[in-house]
Every structure is written in C-alpha cells, then in structure tokens.
Design a protein around this motif. Structure first.
Motif, PDB file in Angstrom:
ATOM      1  N   VAL A   1       0.841  -1.198   0.000  1.00  0.00           N
ATOM      2  CA  VAL A   1       0.000   0.000   0.000  1.00  0.00           C
ATOM      3  C   VAL A   1       0.874   1.245   0.000  1.00  0.00           C
ATOM      4  CG1 VAL A   1      -1.723   1.292   1.324  1.00  0.00           C
ATOM      5  CG2 VAL A   1      -1.911  -1.196   1.118  1.00  0.00           C
ATOM      6  N   ALA A   2       1.994   1.211   0.726  1.00  0.00           N
ATOM      7  CA  ALA A   2       2.903   2.358   0.780  1.00  0.00           C
ATOM      8  C   ALA A   2       3.515   2.638  -0.589  1.00  0.00           C
ATOM      9  CB  ALA A   2       3.995   2.113   1.815  1.00  0.00           C
ATOM     10  N   VAL A   3       3.899   1.595  -1.315  1.00  0.00           N
ATOM     11  CA  VAL A   3       4.442   1.781  -2.662  1.00  0.00           C
ATOM     12  C   VAL A   3       3.365   2.350  -3.584  1.00  0.00           C
ATOM     13  CG1 VAL A   3       5.315   0.566  -4.707  1.00  0.00           C
ATOM     14  CG2 VAL A   3       6.255   0.044  -2.453  1.00  0.00           C
ATOM     15  N   LEU A   4       2.149   1.857  -3.470  1.00  0.00           N
ATOM     16  CA  LEU A   4       1.046   2.372  -4.282  1.00  0.00           C
ATOM     17  C   LEU A   4       0.756   3.838  -3.936  1.00  0.00           C
ATOM     18  CD1 LEU A   4      -1.107   1.756  -6.411  1.00  0.00           C
ATOM     19  CD2 LEU A   4      -2.604   1.015  -4.552  1.00  0.00           C
ATOM     20  N   PHE A   5       0.744   4.164  -2.654  1.00  0.00           N
ATOM     21  CA  PHE A   5       0.534   5.551  -2.225  1.00  0.00           C
ATOM     22  C   PHE A   5       1.624   6.459  -2.774  1.00  0.00           C
ATOM     23  CE2 PHE A   5       1.718   8.938   0.689  1.00  0.00           C
ATOM     24  CZ  PHE A   5       0.542   9.674   0.733  1.00  0.00           C
ATOM     25  N   ALA A   6       2.876   6.033  -2.642  1.00  0.00           N
ATOM     26  CA  ALA A   6       3.994   6.841  -3.139  1.00  0.00           C
ATOM     27  C   ALA A   6       3.883   7.037  -4.642  1.00  0.00           C
ATOM     28  CB  ALA A   6       5.325   6.177  -2.778  1.00  0.00           C
ATOM     29  N   SER A   7       3.466   6.017  -5.356  1.00  0.00           N
ATOM     30  CA  SER A   7       3.322   6.124  -6.814  1.00  0.00           C
ATOM     31  C   SER A   7       2.234   7.126  -7.187  1.00  0.00           C
ATOM     32  CB  SER A   7       3.016   4.752  -7.410  1.00  0.00           C
ATOM     33  OG  SER A   7       4.063   3.858  -7.117  1.00  0.00           O
ATOM     34  N   CYS A   8       1.129   7.099  -6.471  1.00  0.00           N
ATOM     35  CA  CYS A   8       0.072   8.094  -6.709  1.00  0.00           C
ATOM     36  C   CYS A   8       0.580   9.498  -6.400  1.00  0.00           C
ATOM     37  CB  CYS A   8      -1.152   7.782  -5.848  1.00  0.00           C
ATOM     38  SG  CYS A   8      -2.047   6.303  -6.352  1.00  0.00           S
ATOM     39  N   ALA A   9       1.327   9.634  -5.315  1.00  0.00           N
ATOM     40  CA  ALA A   9       1.868  10.941  -4.941  1.00  0.00           C
ATOM     41  C   ALA A   9       2.886  11.427  -5.976  1.00  0.00           C
ATOM     42  CB  ALA A   9       2.501  10.866  -3.555  1.00  0.00           C
ATOM     43  N   PHE A  10       3.709  10.526  -6.503  1.00  0.00           N
ATOM     44  CA  PHE A  10       4.654  10.916  -7.561  1.00  0.00           C
ATOM     45  C   PHE A  10       3.895  11.469  -8.769  1.00  0.00           C
ATOM     46  CE2 PHE A  10       7.792   7.691  -5.779  1.00  0.00           C
ATOM     47  CZ  PHE A  10       8.630   8.653  -5.249  1.00  0.00           C
ATOM     48  N   LEU A  11       2.790  10.841  -9.104  1.00  0.00           N
ATOM     49  CA  LEU A  11       1.987  11.303 -10.234  1.00  0.00           C
ATOM     50  C   LEU A  11       1.394  12.686  -9.964  1.00  0.00           C
ATOM     51  CD1 LEU A  11       1.369  10.108 -12.987  1.00  0.00           C
ATOM     52  CD2 LEU A  11      -0.723   9.162 -12.043  1.00  0.00           C
ATOM     53  N   LEU A  12       0.895  12.908  -8.771  1.00  0.00           N
ATOM     54  CA  LEU A  12       0.337  14.217  -8.426  1.00  0.00           C
ATOM     55  C   LEU A  12       1.413  15.301  -8.388  1.00  0.00           C
ATOM     56  CD1 LEU A  12      -2.176  13.122  -5.650  1.00  0.00           C
ATOM     57  CD2 LEU A  12      -2.694  13.821  -8.002  1.00  0.00           C
ATOM     58  N   ILE A  13       2.577  14.976  -7.833  1.00  0.00           N
ATOM     59  CA  ILE A  13       3.675  15.946  -7.809  1.00  0.00           C
ATOM     60  C   ILE A  13       4.150  16.240  -9.230  1.00  0.00           C
ATOM     61  CG2 ILE A  13       6.071  16.314  -7.086  1.00  0.00           C
ATOM     62  CD1 ILE A  13       5.371  14.850  -4.496  1.00  0.00           C
ATOM     63  N   PHE A  14       4.137  15.231 -10.093  1.00  0.00           N
ATOM     64  CA  PHE A  14       4.489  15.440 -11.501  1.00  0.00           C
ATOM     65  C   PHE A  14       3.604  16.516 -12.125  1.00  0.00           C
ATOM     66  CE2 PHE A  14       2.574  14.178 -15.605  1.00  0.00           C
ATOM     67  CZ  PHE A  14       3.574  14.630 -16.453  1.00  0.00           C
ATOM     68  N   ILE A  15       2.314  16.460 -11.856  1.00  0.00           N
ATOM     69  CA  ILE A  15       1.395  17.454 -12.418  1.00  0.00           C
ATOM     70  C   ILE A  15       1.755  18.849 -11.920  1.00  0.00           C
ATOM     71  CG2 ILE A  15      -1.013  18.225 -12.453  1.00  0.00           C
ATOM     72  CD1 ILE A  15      -1.768  15.192 -12.282  1.00  0.00           C
ATOM     73  N   GLN A  16       1.990  18.983 -10.615  1.00  0.00           N
ATOM     74  CA  GLN A  16       2.318  20.299 -10.062  1.00  0.00           C
ATOM     75  C   GLN A  16       3.660  20.813 -10.594  1.00  0.00           C
ATOM     76  OE1 GLN A  16       0.204  22.178  -7.936  1.00  0.00           O
ATOM     77  NE2 GLN A  16       1.623  23.642  -8.809  1.00  0.00           N
TER      78      GLN A  16
ATOM     79  N   ALA B   1       6.402   6.838 -11.265  1.00  0.00           N
ATOM     80  CA  ALA B   1       5.034   6.487 -10.856  1.00  0.00           C
ATOM     81  C   ALA B   1       4.563   5.214 -11.565  1.00  0.00           C
ATOM     82  CB  ALA B   1       4.083   7.646 -11.147  1.00  0.00           C
ATOM     83  N   LEU B   2       4.783   5.140 -12.861  1.00  0.00           N
ATOM     84  CA  LEU B   2       4.352   3.951 -13.605  1.00  0.00           C
ATOM     85  C   LEU B   2       5.087   2.701 -13.146  1.00  0.00           C
ATOM     86  CD1 LEU B   2       3.963   5.460 -17.188  1.00  0.00           C
ATOM     87  CD2 LEU B   2       2.154   4.808 -15.578  1.00  0.00           C
ATOM     88  N   THR B   3       6.374   2.838 -12.859  1.00  0.00           N
ATOM     89  CA  THR B   3       7.141   1.698 -12.353  1.00  0.00           C
ATOM     90  C   THR B   3       6.609   1.276 -10.984  1.00  0.00           C
ATOM     91  OG1 THR B   3       9.094   2.517 -13.523  1.00  0.00           O
ATOM     92  CG2 THR B   3       9.459   0.855 -11.849  1.00  0.00           C
ATOM     93  N   GLY B   4       6.244   2.247 -10.159  1.00  0.00           N
ATOM     94  CA  GLY B   4       5.661   1.930  -8.856  1.00  0.00           C
ATOM     95  C   GLY B   4       4.320   1.225  -8.978  1.00  0.00           C
ATOM     96  N   PHE B   5       3.492   1.672  -9.929  1.00  0.00           N
ATOM     97  CA  PHE B   5       2.213   0.988 -10.155  1.00  0.00           C
ATOM     98  C   PHE B   5       2.446  -0.447 -10.615  1.00  0.00           C
ATOM     99  CE2 PHE B   5       0.344   5.380 -11.130  1.00  0.00           C
ATOM    100  CZ  PHE B   5      -0.140   5.524  -9.840  1.00  0.00           C
ATOM    101  N   LEU B   6       3.413  -0.640 -11.506  1.00  0.00           N
ATOM    102  CA  LEU B   6       3.741  -1.985 -11.981  1.00  0.00           C
ATOM    103  C   LEU B   6       4.265  -2.840 -10.834  1.00  0.00           C
ATOM    104  CD1 LEU B   6       3.931  -3.884 -14.402  1.00  0.00           C
ATOM    105  CD2 LEU B   6       6.194  -2.929 -14.878  1.00  0.00           C
ATOM    106  N   PHE B   7       5.100  -2.246  -9.998  1.00  0.00           N
ATOM    107  CA  PHE B   7       5.641  -2.965  -8.837  1.00  0.00           C
ATOM    108  C   PHE B   7       4.527  -3.336  -7.859  1.00  0.00           C
ATOM    109  CE2 PHE B   7       8.119  -2.540  -4.691  1.00  0.00           C
ATOM    110  CZ  PHE B   7       8.512  -3.859  -4.694  1.00  0.00           C
ATOM    111  N   SER B   8       3.563  -2.445  -7.667  1.00  0.00           N
ATOM    112  CA  SER B   8       2.430  -2.743  -6.780  1.00  0.00           C
ATOM    113  C   SER B   8       1.598  -3.898  -7.319  1.00  0.00           C
ATOM    114  CB  SER B   8       1.530  -1.516  -6.626  1.00  0.00           C
ATOM    115  OG  SER B   8       2.210  -0.481  -5.984  1.00  0.00           O
ATOM    116  N   ALA B   9       1.484  -3.962  -8.638  1.00  0.00           N
ATOM    117  CA  ALA B   9       0.680  -5.014  -9.257  1.00  0.00           C
ATOM    118  C   ALA B   9       1.406  -6.346  -9.313  1.00  0.00           C
ATOM    119  CB  ALA B   9       0.267  -4.595 -10.670  1.00  0.00           C
ATOM    120  N   SER B  10       2.722  -6.285  -9.482  1.00  0.00           N
ATOM    121  CA  SER B  10       3.476  -7.518  -9.676  1.00  0.00           C
ATOM    122  C   SER B  10       4.856  -7.368  -9.048  1.00  0.00           C
ATOM    123  CB  SER B  10       3.614  -7.817 -11.172  1.00  0.00           C
ATOM    124  OG  SER B  10       4.448  -8.916 -11.383  1.00  0.00           O
TER     125      SER B  10
END
Length: 133
Positions: free
Chosen positions: A11-26, A52-61
């Motif tokens: 969950v922490a890796v998934l949270f960090a990946s979402c946060a990386f995506l949001l920070i990317f936008i800003q 972020a995408l690598t983190g999402f992939l890592f969260s999934a697999s």
C-alpha cells in the motif's frame, strides 16, 4: 517473490506512486509557467511519471526486475530532489533583493524538491521492509 494480499508495504508503494503522479502534475505546471528556462526543469517532468508507472507496476506484480528498477529510480529521484532543492534555493537568491521572505513566497518552491526526496526515501523504506515478508 509475489505479493501476498495487500500488506502495508505494498500500500505504501502504491501511495507513493500516486503521490509521484500528483507531484508530476504540479511540477509540470510550475516549470511550464517558467517556460522551461533551464534544461534541468525537464528532469522531474520526465522522471516522475516513469517512477510512478514503475511503482504501479511494482504494486501489481512484485517481480525482481521491477523491484530493482523501482529502487534505482527512487534513489535517482531522492538525489535529484536534493539537487532541485539547491537549484530552487539558488533561484530564490537570484531574484531582486535576494533571500527575502517575499522572494521565498513568489520564487521557486524550495520545499517541493525535498518532498520528492522524502517520498522517494519513504518508498525505499517500504521496499526494504517488503523483503522481510
């Protein structure tokens, strides 16, 4: 070594990946506003969505090569955030009247690069703890 359910580390890796995506936008909005005046402004704009995408992939697999790629990218972004902090701090000093409170308010955000570093270290800690599962 596959994931077994949704432990805190996953969950922490998934949270960090979402946060990386949001920070990317800003970061993209801030650097776009400045017309990408310096080449280094492109680094987080390119690196954060990849991380972020690598983190999402890592969260999934949870496979070794994705884990390794995520670790390398997090290490790079942790260091990159420190360099960004230095560049932003230097940018504040280059404004009229230098290091005044007003320039910290309207100049480059000095805390945002440190947030990237902190979030990267948080993700690295989650990966480290996940090895114990």
């Amino acid at each position: 070594m596959g994931w077994n359910g949704w432990p805190f580390e996953r969950v922490a890796v998934l949270f960090a990946s979402c946060a990386f995506l949001l920070i990317f936008i800003q970061v993209t909005l801030f650097h776009y506003r400045q017309n990408f005046r310096h080449w280094s402004q492109w680094v987080p704009v390119i690196a954060l969505p990849i991380l972020a995408l690598t983190g999402f992939l890592f969260s999934a697999s949870n496979v070794d090569w994705v884990r390794t790629a995520f670790i390398v990218l997090c290490l790079g972004d942790a260091l990159g955030g420190l360099v960004g902090f230095y560049l932003h701090l230097k940018g504040v000093g280059q404004r009229v009247d230098g290091y005044r409170l007003q320039n910290f308010l309207v100049g480059p955000p000095i805390i945002l690069p440190l947030m990237i570093s902190a979030l990267s270290v948080f993700a690295l800690l989650a990966v480290y703890w996940s090895r114990r599962l």
